[in-house]
Design an enzyme around this catalytic site. Structure first.
Site, PDB file in Angstrom:
ATOM      1  N   HIS A 225      77.088  77.616  31.716  1.00 35.28           N
ATOM      2  CA  HIS A 225      75.810  76.916  31.544  1.00 35.28           C
ATOM      3  C   HIS A 225      74.676  77.918  31.328  1.00 35.28           C
ATOM      4  O   HIS A 225      73.847  77.742  30.434  1.00 35.28           O
ATOM      5  CB  HIS A 225      75.471  76.090  32.789  1.00 35.28           C
ATOM      6  CG  HIS A 225      76.369  74.935  33.044  1.00 35.28           C
ATOM      7  ND1 HIS A 225      76.923  74.713  34.284  1.00 35.28           N
ATOM      8  CD2 HIS A 225      76.789  73.928  32.253  1.00 35.28           C
ATOM      9  CE1 HIS A 225      77.652  73.616  34.245  1.00 35.28           C
ATOM     10  NE2 HIS A 225      77.604  73.121  33.018  1.00 35.28           N
TER      11      HIS A 225
ATOM     12  N   LYS B 170      79.125  59.815  39.543  1.00 34.74           N
ATOM     13  CA  LYS B 170      80.112  60.900  39.527  1.00 34.74           C
ATOM     14  C   LYS B 170      80.393  61.456  40.921  1.00 34.74           C
ATOM     15  O   LYS B 170      81.257  62.307  41.073  1.00 34.74           O
ATOM     16  CB  LYS B 170      79.628  62.043  38.627  1.00 34.74           C
ATOM     17  CG  LYS B 170      79.725  61.756  37.152  1.00 34.74           C
ATOM     18  CD  LYS B 170      79.376  63.016  36.377  1.00 34.74           C
ATOM     19  CE  LYS B 170      79.648  62.879  34.907  1.00 34.74           C
ATOM     20  NZ  LYS B 170      79.394  64.135  34.190  1.00 34.74           N
TER      21      LYS B 170
ATOM     22  N   ARG C 282      83.407  73.384  25.128  1.00 31.67           N
ATOM     23  CA  ARG C 282      84.376  74.400  25.546  1.00 31.67           C
ATOM     24  C   ARG C 282      85.679  74.288  24.766  1.00 31.67           C
ATOM     25  O   ARG C 282      86.308  75.273  24.445  1.00 31.67           O
ATOM     26  CB  ARG C 282      84.692  74.253  27.040  1.00 31.67           C
ATOM     27  CG  ARG C 282      83.640  74.744  27.969  1.00 31.67           C
ATOM     28  CD  ARG C 282      84.135  74.683  29.406  1.00 31.67           C
ATOM     29  NE  ARG C 282      84.769  73.423  29.713  1.00 31.67           N
ATOM     30  CZ  ARG C 282      84.179  72.371  30.265  1.00 31.67           C
ATOM     31  NH1 ARG C 282      82.920  72.434  30.574  1.00 31.67           N
ATOM     32  NH2 ARG C 282      84.837  71.261  30.497  1.00 31.67           N
TER      33      ARG C 282
ATOM     34  N   SER D 102      82.303  73.176  35.840  1.00 33.90           N
ATOM     35  CA  SER D 102      81.837  72.867  37.192  1.00 33.90           C
ATOM     36  C   SER D 102      82.971  72.325  38.047  1.00 33.90           C
ATOM     37  O   SER D 102      83.052  72.624  39.246  1.00 33.90           O
ATOM     38  CB  SER D 102      80.689  71.855  37.140  1.00 33.90           C
ATOM     39  OG  SER D 102      79.546  72.452  36.583  1.00 33.90           O
TER      40      SER D 102
END
Length: 170
Positions: free
Chosen positions: A18, A42, A91, A129
């Site tokens: 990030h 989430k 990614r 993450s």
């Protein structure tokens, strides 16, 4: 193309990937708002206030970066801020389909929005993450995956969560 861009995410927690995207973004844009989504659905490891603090620690040396939270639609948040550019990271190929759908959805809600996608640098391509959270939960070494300025805060916040959880059980 010098203007305001928004880099949204849950940042639960921020990773070096990030931060890499943030640093590359400020080379292109005059200002970048790192927009932290509340994302209660989430069930984040870190609460919104903690994620904001982690991001502020991680970007304190980047004067072109603002850290803010949002709970509304990203397209509406961008309109409120006067931003026409959304920054997203890709990614892997698996990210592409989701990000493409989100980009189209945002454009359908705010036709002035453009989404720009950044590929991570090679050394950050595997970091997510969720990988960092898993390592933290299993007491593994994660300091090489997150900004150095945030390591102590992340560790302290997580340890406090464990203590709070144990206290509730007792």
């Amino acid at each position: 193309m010098r203007e305001l861009a928004i880099y949204p995410g849950t940042f639960d927690p921020i990773t070096n990937g990030h931060l890499d995207i943030i640093k590359r973004s400020i080379e292109i844009f005059d200002r970048v708002i790192v927009a932290v989504a509340a994302s209660n659905a989430k069930k984040p490891m870190f609460c919104l206030q903690e994620r904001l603090e982690i991001l502020k620690l991680s970007t304190s040396d980047l004067p072109k970066v603002q850290v803010e939270s949002f709970e509304n639609l990203l397209a509406d948040f961008a309109r409120e801020k006067g931003a026409r550019v959304i920054i997203r990271g890709l990614r892997a190929v698996s990210d592409f389909e989701y990000e493409l759908q989100m980009g189209y959805a945002n454009a359908s809600l705010n036709d002035t929005l453009e989404t720009i996608y950044f590929m991570p640098t090679l050394q950050n391509a595997f970091i997510s993450s969720s990988v960092v959270r898993s390592i933290i939960e299993h007491n593994g070494r994660f300091s090489h995956l997150v900004p150095e300025s945030a390591v102590a805060f992340i560790l302290s916040s997580y340890q406090q969560k464990i203590l709070d959880s144990k206290a509730k059980k007792d």
